[in-house]
Design a protein around this motif. Structure first.
Motif, PDB file in Angstrom:
ATOM      1  N   LYS A   1       6.413   5.006   2.685  1.00  0.00           N
ATOM      2  CA  LYS A   1       5.684   3.793   3.052  1.00  0.00           C
ATOM      3  C   LYS A   1       4.191   3.979   2.808  1.00  0.00           C
ATOM      4  N   PRO A   2       3.507   2.936   2.351  1.00  0.00           N
ATOM      5  CA  PRO A   2       2.070   3.081   2.086  1.00  0.00           C
ATOM      6  C   PRO A   2       1.268   3.287   3.382  1.00  0.00           C
ATOM      7  N   SER A   3       0.296   4.181   3.322  1.00  0.00           N
ATOM      8  CA  SER A   3      -0.539   4.444   4.496  1.00  0.00           C
ATOM      9  C   SER A   3      -1.719   3.480   4.502  1.00  0.00           C
ATOM     10  N   ILE A   4      -2.477   3.514   5.602  1.00  0.00           N
ATOM     11  CA  ILE A   4      -3.651   2.635   5.698  1.00  0.00           C
ATOM     12  C   ILE A   4      -4.689   3.059   4.652  1.00  0.00           C
ATOM     13  N   ALA A   5      -4.830   4.371   4.458  1.00  0.00           N
ATOM     14  CA  ALA A   5      -5.798   4.859   3.464  1.00  0.00           C
ATOM     15  C   ALA A   5      -5.433   4.344   2.078  1.00  0.00           C
ATOM     16  N   GLU A   6      -4.126   4.273   1.805  1.00  0.00           N
ATOM     17  CA  GLU A   6      -3.688   3.772   0.492  1.00  0.00           C
ATOM     18  C   GLU A   6      -3.968   2.276   0.345  1.00  0.00           C
ATOM     19  N   THR A   7      -3.849   1.546   1.460  1.00  0.00           N
ATOM     20  CA  THR A   7      -4.206   0.115   1.435  1.00  0.00           C
ATOM     21  C   THR A   7      -5.663  -0.028   1.018  1.00  0.00           C
ATOM     22  N   LEU A   8      -6.518   0.788   1.663  1.00  0.00           N
ATOM     23  CA  LEU A   8      -7.961   0.693   1.381  1.00  0.00           C
ATOM     24  C   LEU A   8      -8.266   1.124  -0.059  1.00  0.00           C
ATOM     25  N   ASP A   9      -7.542   2.148  -0.519  1.00  0.00           N
ATOM     26  CA  ASP A   9      -7.725   2.576  -1.918  1.00  0.00           C
ATOM     27  C   ASP A   9      -7.360   1.447  -2.879  1.00  0.00           C
ATOM     28  N   TRP A  10      -6.293   0.761  -2.531  1.00  0.00           N
ATOM     29  CA  TRP A  10      -5.822  -0.335  -3.393  1.00  0.00           C
ATOM     30  C   TRP A  10      -6.880  -1.442  -3.462  1.00  0.00           C
ATOM     31  N   VAL A  11      -7.397  -1.781  -2.288  1.00  0.00           N
ATOM     32  CA  VAL A  11      -8.439  -2.822  -2.237  1.00  0.00           C
ATOM     33  C   VAL A  11      -9.637  -2.385  -3.074  1.00  0.00           C
TER      34      VAL A  11
ATOM     35  N   ALA B   1      -0.929  -6.511  -9.760  1.00  0.00           N
ATOM     36  CA  ALA B   1      -0.265  -5.603  -8.809  1.00  0.00           C
ATOM     37  C   ALA B   1       0.385  -4.453  -9.563  1.00  0.00           C
ATOM     38  N   ARG B   2       1.035  -4.780 -10.688  1.00  0.00           N
ATOM     39  CA  ARG B   2       1.710  -3.752 -11.478  1.00  0.00           C
ATOM     40  C   ARG B   2       0.704  -2.717 -12.004  1.00  0.00           C
ATOM     41  N   GLN B   3      -0.468  -3.240 -12.436  1.00  0.00           N
ATOM     42  CA  GLN B   3      -1.491  -2.339 -12.997  1.00  0.00           C
ATOM     43  C   GLN B   3      -2.040  -1.352 -11.957  1.00  0.00           C
ATOM     44  N   THR B   4      -2.130  -1.811 -10.725  1.00  0.00           N
ATOM     45  CA  THR B   4      -2.824  -0.998  -9.710  1.00  0.00           C
ATOM     46  C   THR B   4      -1.883  -0.398  -8.668  1.00  0.00           C
ATOM     47  N   MET B   5      -0.584  -0.600  -8.835  1.00  0.00           N
ATOM     48  CA  MET B   5       0.366  -0.161  -7.805  1.00  0.00           C
ATOM     49  C   MET B   5       0.354   1.361  -7.591  1.00  0.00           C
ATOM     50  N   GLY B   6      -0.122   2.077  -8.595  1.00  0.00           N
ATOM     51  CA  GLY B   6      -0.186   3.532  -8.480  1.00  0.00           C
ATOM     52  C   GLY B   6      -1.110   4.010  -7.364  1.00  0.00           C
ATOM     53  N   PHE B   7      -1.974   3.131  -6.869  1.00  0.00           N
ATOM     54  CA  PHE B   7      -2.840   3.518  -5.750  1.00  0.00           C
ATOM     55  C   PHE B   7      -2.097   3.444  -4.418  1.00  0.00           C
ATOM     56  N   VAL B   8      -0.951   2.744  -4.427  1.00  0.00           N
ATOM     57  CA  VAL B   8      -0.223   2.517  -3.176  1.00  0.00           C
ATOM     58  C   VAL B   8       1.052   3.355  -3.110  1.00  0.00           C
TER      59      VAL B   8
ATOM     60  N   GLU C   1      10.387   6.214  -8.351  1.00  0.00           N
ATOM     61  CA  GLU C   1      11.447   5.386  -7.756  1.00  0.00           C
ATOM     62  C   GLU C   1      10.846   4.230  -6.963  1.00  0.00           C
ATOM     63  N   ASP C   2       9.795   4.564  -6.171  1.00  0.00           N
ATOM     64  CA  ASP C   2       9.153   3.528  -5.359  1.00  0.00           C
ATOM     65  C   ASP C   2       8.451   2.506  -6.240  1.00  0.00           C
ATOM     66  N   LEU C   3       7.804   2.994  -7.322  1.00  0.00           N
ATOM     67  CA  LEU C   3       7.098   2.079  -8.221  1.00  0.00           C
ATOM     68  C   LEU C   3       8.090   1.114  -8.880  1.00  0.00           C
ATOM     69  N   GLU C   4       9.241   1.653  -9.212  1.00  0.00           N
ATOM     70  CA  GLU C   4      10.276   0.830  -9.829  1.00  0.00           C
ATOM     71  C   GLU C   4      10.781  -0.228  -8.849  1.00  0.00           C
ATOM     72  N   ALA C   5      10.955   0.195  -7.600  1.00  0.00           N
ATOM     73  CA  ALA C   5      11.496  -0.720  -6.587  1.00  0.00           C
ATOM     74  C   ALA C   5      10.466  -1.765  -6.147  1.00  0.00           C
ATOM     75  N   ALA C   6       9.167  -1.447  -6.312  1.00  0.00           N
ATOM     76  CA  ALA C   6       8.114  -2.339  -5.806  1.00  0.00           C
ATOM     77  C   ALA C   6       8.192  -3.716  -6.435  1.00  0.00           C
ATOM     78  N   GLY C   7       8.519  -3.771  -7.744  1.00  0.00           N
ATOM     79  CA  GLY C   7       8.623  -5.060  -8.430  1.00  0.00           C
ATOM     80  C   GLY C   7       9.659  -5.945  -7.750  1.00  0.00           C
ATOM     81  N   ASP C   8      10.795  -5.350  -7.413  1.00  0.00           N
ATOM     82  CA  ASP C   8      11.859  -6.105  -6.736  1.00  0.00           C
ATOM     83  C   ASP C   8      11.393  -6.594  -5.373  1.00  0.00           C
ATOM     84  N   VAL C   9      10.740  -5.689  -4.653  1.00  0.00           N
ATOM     85  CA  VAL C   9      10.350  -6.011  -3.278  1.00  0.00           C
ATOM     86  C   VAL C   9       9.316  -7.140  -3.250  1.00  0.00           C
ATOM     87  N   LEU C  10       8.301  -7.043  -4.126  1.00  0.00           N
ATOM     88  CA  LEU C  10       7.204  -8.016  -4.058  1.00  0.00           C
ATOM     89  C   LEU C  10       7.491  -9.286  -4.842  1.00  0.00           C
TER      90      LEU C  10
END
Lengths: 422, 306
Positions: free
Chosen positions: B233-243, B259-266, B271-280
């Motif tokens: 699960k993404p942490s708060i620090a990762e949220t801030l990094d994403w922003v 979102a796809r371009q920057t998802m690596g910050f979160v 596996e998670d990156l692959e699943a993120a598209g489905d989730v969002l």
């Protein structure tokens, strides 16, 4: 002040009775903190006392339950008392009705007290089923009173036992719904849905890492062999100008036990066996030098490392011809004992994963005795929840022959694996 | 200090927390008890110690735990090289007892974080981070410090705390901690923040971010955390990094592409990156429901649409 103290002491005792480790220090802390916070704010009091009394996430849930029950206003207390009195009256009425209903030929049925209580507590629809059955049997009862009164009693007993098991299951549901992972940890493995599997796999990996770490720590702490390690001693001596201030010793060589896994893959056991196998194989500290066998009516040796995936495991079981067949534990164990080279020996631990449901129980029991003679240790992992064990004769038989551990949930499985490591 | 006052101080230190966190902190502070904080990784456990140091105007002394950590790394160690050198230099000194005594004085003592915290004249905030990673022996060793606020050095005797530090222990629950340690601490369990709190954190830590983007990010992070397919699960620090990443790229609207371009910050695994598209964005939802309902959840299957 003394009233507060008395109440706090009572509250502490209540928490203690619910399994929280509450000592006098906690009560003293609670007392101290209540003198500095606003007592009129119930939420602040709850949070302050929670910080003092509850020392884990699980304890927080117990605390909240106790707090809500203990600290109630006078109106709430009266309402609660009225509700309890009404419930008690209703139960008394139902008991009287039950006494009249559970009669055969004007005589009370010979049933255990706990089963009579199940009849009182179960729903009206279920009671109706039994009443209708009694009604249907009335004619037969007059023709052959002895035969049919015994038959009715046995039907009642069986029905009530089933209800008792169902009630116990209901009581367990939701009691640990604290956070998703924790809920998964306490949920019956056979109830896992496909969506739970990735999370469960991650949880298994985390737990097995933890168990591995615990085991390696335990081994590290087992002292040295008494033989000096010259290379390390000289190296460490260099740090202190050539003085051998600290000596290094060679570590004791660890002899790991060989693990032989015998997994039941018939019907409902499939998912459970996959999880247990994944769990045990991911523990590198116990999985070195192990053999895995799957069985239903026949036995097959498998490479467990190639099956560390739910789909691969299921495909393998289906293609091997083991799926959808009955369970013959006796046959499987006999084959294991006769196999050459022998998988079982004094330094091996035989781990049986089965729910004890097998054809020819006496033969299976004999085979367990033989396996116990050949193997250094036999441990049985049983996916049936422990509270149901008293209802099943096959479990009682097997539990008397070898060490049996429940593992219907990942939490129980963890505990069993700790046992395995000892 | 009362709860609102402490909460205000934490706000000033840009730590957004609820009343229950402030209440627990206050209880631990008032009773002089160590505070044990548990919770998933990245919810702000360590940050609490840092902001408490800032709010109380104290120095932060940090001890990072790891497997094999022992008292020579955590408490003290004698400076053996210096002691040996000293013996050789003073070899011809007649008073051998005096020499021995001098060898076990402060001059040869290497202070580690725990000793530094309790010998400090001014009270400090002592952070014992990730206690679950240390060995059980070390946990047992801490008991004396946590209950008596003193430690024993065999060569010199017990060292009592000059000032009582505010001790914060954090744990990710990778192993169960002992009952004895738990009993000596006040307890706090931190969870991931809800959407509103996440928004407040984003605004407090990244004040220049535009409101619309902050809402989108908070919602997306919330969805990722709720999803069962995302394992880490993404942490708060990762949220801030994403922003920060989105701000740096001049992005003011979170679309499927950005979102796809920057998802690596979160998310940090394939596996998670692959699943993120489905989730969002419900890329391979396959639930058979109409997903053209704007930036909303599909109530029937739990998927999310942009």
């Amino acid at each position: 002040m003394s009233v507060y103290l008395e109440k706090l002491a009572e509250f502490s005792a209540m928490l203690r009775s619910q399994g929280l480790a509450v000592g006098t220090q906690e009560t003293a802390d609670a007392c101290e903190i209540l003198t500095v916070i606003d007592l009129s704010d119930r939420e602040t009091v709850r949070l302050a006392l929670q910080a003092v009394y509850a020392k884990s996430r699980e304890e927080q849930a117990v605390f909240q339950h106790c707090f809500d029950g203990f600290f109630v206003s006078a109106e709430q207390r009266d309402a609660l008392r009225r509700k309890q009195e009404a419930e008690a009256r209703e139960m008394a009425q139902r008991r009287r009705e039950a006494e009249q209903e559970m009669q055969v030929n004007g005589q009370p049925m010979d049933l255990r007290e706990d089963l009579q209580e199940v009849y009182v507590q179960m729903g009206e629809d279920k009671r109706d089923q039994l009443r209708q059955m009694l009604e249907k049997m009335k004619g037969n009862l007059q023709r052959s009173p002895k035969l049919y009164s015994n038959f009715i009693r046995s039907v009642f007993m069986r029905f009530l036992l089933e209800q008792q098991m169902a009630m116990e299951d209901d009581a367990a549901v939701g009691s640990e719904e604290l956070d998703p992972d924790m809920a998964l940890l306490y949920r019956d493995i056979s109830q896992f849905k496909d969506a739970d599997i990735p999370r469960a796999a991650a949880l298994i990996a985390a737990i097995s890492r933890q168990l591995d770490a615990e085991l390696s720590r335990k081994r590290q702490g087992q002292g040295h062999s008494g033989k000096l390690d010259f290379r390390r001693t000289i190296r460490r001596g260099l740090e202190t100008g050539g003085s051998f201030y600290r000596l290094s010793y060679r570590k004791k060589r660890q002899k790991k036990r060989r693990l032989v896994l015998l997994c039941d893959v018939s019907g409902s056991m499939l998912q459970f066996s996959e999880f247990v196998l994944r769990f045990i194989k991911s523990m590198t500290e116990v999985s070195e030098s192990s053999q895995t066998f799957l069985f239903s009516e026949e036995v097959r040796e498998v490479d467990a490392f190639a099956l560390q995936n739910m789909d691969a495991f299921r495909d393998h079981v289906r293609s091997s011809g083991l799926f959808g067949r009955g369970t013959d534990l006796g046959g499987a164990l006999e084959e294991l004992c006769q196999r050459r080279p022998a998988p079982l020996g004094p330094s091996s631990t035989l781990l049986i994963l089965s729910d004890t449901k097998t054809i020819d129980l006496p033969r299976a029991a004999q085979a367990v005795v033989e396996a116990r003679r050949q193997a250094g240790r036999v441990l049985w992992l049983n996916p049936i929840p422990q509270r149901k064990w008293p209802y099943m004769a096959s479990i009682q038989t097997m539990a008397s022959l070898c060490q049996m551990a429940p593992c219907s949930t990942l939490e129980e499985l963890t505990r069993s694996c700790r046992k395995l490591m000892k | 200090m009362d709860i609102p006052a402490l909460q205000k101080k934490l706000d000033e230190a840009k730590y957004i927390c609820s009343g229950d966190v402030a209440a627990t902190l206050l209880v631990a502070l008032r009773l002089g008890r160590p505070l044990l904080i548990e919770g998933p990784a990245g919810v702000g456990k360590t940050e609490i110690a840092k902001v408490m140091a800032s709010a109380l105007d104290r120095e932060l002394v940090r001890l990072q735990c790891y497997e094999g950590l022992d008292e020579s790394k955590a408490l003290y160690e004698w400076n053996y090289q210096k002691q040996l050198l000293s013996i050789q230099v003073q070899m011809d000194r007649r008073d051998a007892d005096e020499l021995t005594r001098s060898l076990f004085s402060d001059e040869y003592l290497l202070e580690r974080p725990l000793l530094r915290a309790i010998r400090s004249e001014k009270p400090v905030v002592l952070l014992i981070d990730e206690i679950d990673k240390s060995d059980e022996e070390f946990e047992a060793f801490l008991l004396e410090l946590l209950s008596e606020m003193q430690v024993t050095i065999p060569e010199t005797g017990a060292v009592k705390a000059s000032s009582i530090p505010f001790v914060v222990l954090t744990s990710n629950r990778t192993r169960p901690l002992g009952e004895a340690l738990r009993r000596r601490c006040a307890y706090l369990y931190l969870q991931y923040p809800d959407i509103d709190k996440e928004m407040s954190i984003i605004k407090a830590k990244r004040p220049n971010v535009n409101e619309h983007l902050a809402v989108q990010v908070a919602q997306a992070i919330h969805d990722l955390r709720q999803s069962e397919t995302i394992l880490k699960k993404p942490s708060i620090a990762e949220t801030l990094d994403w922003v920060s990443a989105l701000e740096a790229l001049g992005i003011s609207d979170l679309t499927k592409e950005t979102a796809r371009q920057t998802m690596g910050f979160v998310l940090k695994s394939s596996e998670d990156l692959e699943a993120a598209g489905d989730v969002l964005y419900g890329e391979s939802c396959g639930c058979g429901h109409d997903h053209d309902h704007g930036h909303e959840h599909c109530g029937a299957c739990g998927h999310h649409q942009a």
